[in-house]
Design a protein around this motif. Structure first.
Motif, short mmCIF file in Angstrom:
data_model
loop_
_atom_site.label_atom_id
_atom_site.label_comp_id
_atom_site.label_asym_id
_atom_site.label_seq_id
_atom_site.Cartn_x
_atom_site.Cartn_y
_atom_site.Cartn_z
N PRO A 217 0.98 -1.11 0.10
CA PRO A 217 0.15 -0.14 0.04
C PRO A 217 0.80 1.37 0.04
CG PRO A 217 -0.77 -1.47 1.73
CD PRO A 217 0.49 -2.15 1.26
N ALA A 218 1.93 1.26 0.80
CA ALA A 218 2.92 2.46 0.79
C ALA A 218 3.45 2.62 -0.48
CB ALA A 218 3.86 2.17 1.83
N ALA A 219 3.80 1.80 -1.15
CA ALA A 219 4.81 1.81 -2.61
C ALA A 219 3.69 2.36 -3.43
CB ALA A 219 5.21 0.40 -2.77
N THR A 220 2.49 1.81 -3.32
CA THR A 220 1.21 2.33 -4.35
C THR A 220 1.12 3.78 -4.00
OG1 THR A 220 0.57 -0.07 -4.18
CG2 THR A 220 -0.96 1.81 -5.30
N ALA A 221 0.83 4.18 -2.84
CA ALA A 221 0.52 5.34 -2.42
C ALA A 221 1.42 6.57 -3.16
CB ALA A 221 0.32 5.59 -1.09
N TRP A 222 2.67 5.90 -2.83
CA TRP A 222 3.80 7.14 -3.25
C TRP A 222 3.82 7.29 -4.59
CZ3 TRP A 222 9.71 5.71 -2.19
CH2 TRP A 222 10.42 7.14 -2.14
N LEU A 223 3.26 6.31 -5.36
CA LEU A 223 3.21 6.71 -6.99
C LEU A 223 2.07 7.99 -7.17
CD1 LEU A 223 3.06 3.25 -8.39
CD2 LEU A 223 4.99 4.80 -8.55
N TRP A 224 1.24 8.25 -6.21
CA TRP A 224 0.15 9.20 -6.44
C TRP A 224 0.19 10.56 -5.82
CZ3 TRP A 224 -3.32 7.89 -10.41
CH2 TRP A 224 -3.19 6.62 -10.57
N VAL A 225 1.01 10.58 -4.85
CA VAL A 225 0.83 11.93 -4.08
C VAL A 225 2.45 12.67 -4.01
CG1 VAL A 225 -0.55 10.49 -2.38
CG2 VAL A 225 1.97 10.68 -2.11
N LYS A 226 2.21 13.94 -3.67
CA LYS A 226 3.32 14.63 -3.55
C LYS A 226 3.49 15.32 -1.94
CE LYS A 226 1.28 19.11 -4.85
NZ LYS A 226 1.37 20.33 -5.98
N ARG A 227 2.86 14.92 -1.03
CA ARG A 227 3.04 15.07 0.28
C ARG A 227 2.87 13.68 1.15
NH1 ARG A 227 0.04 19.87 2.91
NH2 ARG A 227 1.78 19.90 3.97
N LEU A 228 3.75 13.90 2.18
CA LEU A 228 3.88 12.76 3.08
C LEU A 228 2.29 12.36 3.63
CD1 LEU A 228 5.54 10.45 4.42
CD2 LEU A 228 6.37 12.34 6.18
N LEU B 182 -2.84 -9.99 -2.85
CA LEU B 182 -2.79 -10.44 -4.36
C LEU B 182 -3.78 -8.87 -4.85
CD1 LEU B 182 -3.70 -13.95 -5.22
CD2 LEU B 182 -1.80 -12.39 -6.05
N VAL B 183 -4.82 -8.66 -3.98
CA VAL B 183 -5.49 -7.26 -4.32
C VAL B 183 -4.40 -6.19 -4.26
CG1 VAL B 183 -7.30 -5.71 -3.63
CG2 VAL B 183 -7.71 -8.27 -3.68
N SER B 184 -3.63 -6.13 -3.32
CA SER B 184 -2.81 -4.93 -2.77
C SER B 184 -1.92 -4.84 -4.09
CB SER B 184 -2.22 -5.33 -1.67
OG SER B 184 -1.77 -4.12 -0.98
N GLY B 185 -1.56 -6.10 -4.59
CA GLY B 185 -0.59 -6.07 -5.64
C GLY B 185 -0.97 -5.67 -6.98
N THR B 186 -2.29 -6.03 -7.01
CA THR B 186 -2.94 -5.46 -8.08
C THR B 186 -3.04 -4.04 -8.26
OG1 THR B 186 -4.18 -7.45 -8.30
CG2 THR B 186 -4.83 -5.72 -9.68
N PHE B 187 -3.41 -3.54 -7.07
CA PHE B 187 -3.46 -1.92 -7.07
C PHE B 187 -2.15 -1.28 -7.53
CE2 PHE B 187 -6.82 -2.06 -3.71
CZ PHE B 187 -8.04 -1.81 -4.55
N LEU C 259 1.29 1.67 -11.38
CA LEU C 259 2.51 1.96 -11.91
C LEU C 259 2.15 1.80 -13.38
CD1 LEU C 259 5.36 1.38 -11.00
CD2 LEU C 259 5.43 -0.82 -11.76
N LEU C 260 1.28 1.33 -13.98
CA LEU C 260 0.99 1.35 -15.39
C LEU C 260 0.33 2.66 -15.78
CD1 LEU C 260 -0.38 -2.08 -16.24
CD2 LEU C 260 1.66 -1.19 -16.84
N TRP C 261 -0.44 3.20 -14.92
CA TRP C 261 -1.24 4.35 -15.08
C TRP C 261 -0.34 5.48 -14.78
CZ3 TRP C 261 -6.19 5.42 -16.45
CH2 TRP C 261 -6.60 6.74 -16.25
N GLN C 262 0.52 5.40 -14.09
CA GLN C 262 1.52 6.67 -13.89
C GLN C 262 2.85 6.63 -14.56
OE1 GLN C 262 1.11 9.38 -11.92
NE2 GLN C 262 -0.30 8.62 -10.40
N ARG C 263 2.93 5.57 -15.35
CA ARG C 263 4.22 5.41 -16.40
C ARG C 263 5.49 6.00 -15.90
NH1 ARG C 263 1.96 6.09 -22.40
NH2 ARG C 263 0.43 4.54 -22.23
N LYS C 264 5.37 7.27 -15.67
CA LYS C 264 6.48 7.88 -15.26
C LYS C 264 6.63 7.73 -13.74
CE LYS C 264 6.23 12.40 -14.58
NZ LYS C 264 6.11 13.13 -13.59
#
Lengths: 264, 283
Positions: B216-227, B262-267, B272-277
């Motif tokens: 969850p933390a690694a996924t969240a990092w892809l979307w945000v700009k503040r801690l 598995l659900v978490s991994g899918t998120f 990752l695919l959505w954010q590309r960069k």
């Protein structure tokens, strides 16, 4: 009246894992001066800075600020590290990072207030970064990153500012802005100690210099310590740039005053 | 059958794990969870031998202490002997794990410990663990109380000094020059991560607990700009994965902790695919 030195280093030997990187340093830094720590790679500049900041404990001797251990005067100092020392992908905005300069230890409830935010915004404006306040820090250029670090340090409103090579990898515009800020601080009577790489600019901007090559080569006003003997002892004698630097300093004394004529 | 106790327990485990995970991911200490989860085995064995019962708080205490000891050992090896973090992590936790296996093999017969349950956990047994039976707290299983306590500890640790946690996570040397007691904060954080691992792995096992902490933390990092946003999103994703995973497990009749990861991994993969960069370099 004798002037108390702001930095007093005596018989300082320090390093890592029992291997000293600096040996028996003895020097003092005067208040209100723009002082540079100069030397080639591996000369112990960073080690010295870490001792001054209390990040490592010396093997012998001491490095005192205002005649005290650094732990007792931390509220009066601030530090601008090399911008490569952190991960800029960290989830924080420019304003977040500058606000980090405002924390002071001691209280249990340590949230920041309106006053802290105002101070942070003020220093962002001073460093010309206010239009980027809400940007994620990873999207900044090298020069902008350095300015954010400067703003974070200045938000602490220090009397003594330490910088670690603030001009390395910084564009000309940012470098000028940073230098301008530093000169303003000196005019306001603050003191600056900066690890610096570039000898030519050192001759132009510094008041005093500490020449280091694991041992102390010389310390004092730039106009005095920048001579052929000292510079070749610091950098090795085969540098053709050395004579250019000495020329530059002797021809353009600029704002350097002869300390013997200074009233104190 | 959907069990409210299992669902609530896994929801709390996921939330607590994602809080610790947020800091571990940011500080490139992700593998530490794995190390703790395996290295606590000798602590469990010693605790069990001393307490002679599976639910004694002594076991938790020994396990959490071993987890903290392992983290500190890794840290010291790195700092004072200049051993790579990766190398020292690998050395320390495998040695501890081996020691634990030795203990289980030697004393396992009369200790009712087996390696399967340590590695894979037993979420579905949660409702039957009720050491508090007979007291007024008996309306919820022990694991729920554990996780609620943990949530409270996280709140006490993080809320009053949130800006300091931000500063330390971003630039530990600067925080040190500010006079903040960085080392103490580090130990506090690692102690809670250790406790969180110990209390979670009974339910989800030593391997999957890493997924609960880091994904969850690694996924969240892809979307945000503040801690702040990272932590909030990380908690939300953890909760969503727990619920989604539980429903999925009930639907296709699988072990819930597996489907949750598995659900978490899918998120994570979709983000990752959505954010590309990608801004992520988990290490």
């Amino acid at each position: 009246m004798k002037i108390e030195p702001i930095v007093d280093v005596h018989n300082l030997t320090a390093g890592y894992r029992r291997r000293p990187a600096i040996w028996n340093l003895d020097f003092q830094i005067q208040e209100g001066k723009f002082t540079g720590i100069l030397g080639p790679n591996g000369s112990g500049k960073s080690t010295l800075l870490k001792c001054l900041l209390g990040q490592i404990t010396p093997y012998t001797g001491y490095a005192h600020l205002w005649g005290q251990k650094v732990d007792r005067v931390r509220h009066r100092i601030a530090y601008v590290p090399q911008k490569e020392s952190v991960d800029w992908n960290f989830p924080a905005t420019v304003l977040d990072v500058v606000l980090m300069g405002r924390y002071r230890p001691g209280r249990f409830w340590q949230r920041l207030g309106k006053k802290d935010k105002e101070a942070a915004l003020y220093w962002l404006e001073q460093t010309g970064m206010n239009h980027l306040a809400n940007r994620q820090i990873g999207q900044l250029s090298g020069g902008q990153r350095q300015r954010v670090f400067l703003a974070r340090a200045l938000a602490r409103e220090p009397s003594l500012l330490f910088l670690d090579e603030p001009f390395a990898g910084v564009d000309a515009g940012s470098a000028e802005r940073i230098l301008h800020m530093l000169k303003l601080l000196i005019e306001q009577g603050k003191s600056i100690v900066m690890v610096h790489h570039d000898l030519v600019s050192a001759g132009k901007i510094l008041d005093d210099a500490i020449l280091l090559n694991t041992r102390l080569v010389a310390s004092g006003p730039v106009s005095e310590v920048f001579n052929h003997e000292n510079l070749s002892a610091t950098y090795g004698s085969d540098l053709s740039i050395l004579s250019d630097v000495i020329d530059l300093v002797t021809r353009n004394p600029g704002r350097f005053k002869d300390p013997r004529n200074q009233k104190s | 059958m959907i069990s409210a106790a299992v669902l609530i327990t896994s929801l709390l485990i996921a939330i607590n794990a994602s809080i610790g995970g947020t800091f571990l991911v940011l500080r490139r200490m992700g593998m530490l969870t794995d190390a703790i989860a395996h290295a606590i085995l000798p602590g469990l064995v010693i605790g069990y031998l001393l307490a002679e019962s599976r639910s004694s708080p002594l076991i938790t205490l020994f396990a959490a202490a071993t987890g903290l000891l392992v983290t500190l050992l890794i840290y010291w090896l790195n700092k004072y002997l200049n051993v790579w973090v990766e190398a020292s992590t690998g050395m320390v936790y495998t040695s501890f794990f081996a020691l634990g296996i030795l203990g289980v093999t030697l004393f396992g017969e009369n200790a009712d410990l087996d390696t399967d349950c340590i590695l894979y956990g037993e979420l579905l047994w949660i409702p039957f663990r009720r050491p508090l039976s007979g007291t007024f707290l008996d309306f919820a299983p022990w694991a729920v109380w554990q996780q609620l306590m943990l949530l409270g500890l996280w709140a006490i640790l993080l809320l009053p000094s949130w800006p300091i946690w931000k500063s330390i996570s971003f630039d530990i040397d600067f925080a040190r020059t500010q006079g903040l007691n960085v080392e103490r904060k580090n130990v506090q954080l690692l102690a809670l991560v250790s406790l969180s691992t110990v209390w979670s792995f009974e339910a989800v096992g030593a391997i999957l607990v890493m997924g609960f902490m880091l994904l969850p933390a690694a996924t969240a990092w892809l979307w945000v700009k503040r801690l702040e946003h990272m932590l909030a999103l990380s908690i939300a994703l953890a909760a969503l994965s727990a619920i989604g995973g539980y429903v999925l497990a009930w639907w296709i009749n699988l072990d819930p902790s597996t489907t949750m990861v598995l659900v978490s991994g899918t998120f994570f993969l979709l983000s990752l695919l959505w954010q590309r960069k990608s801004t992520l370099r988990v290490g």
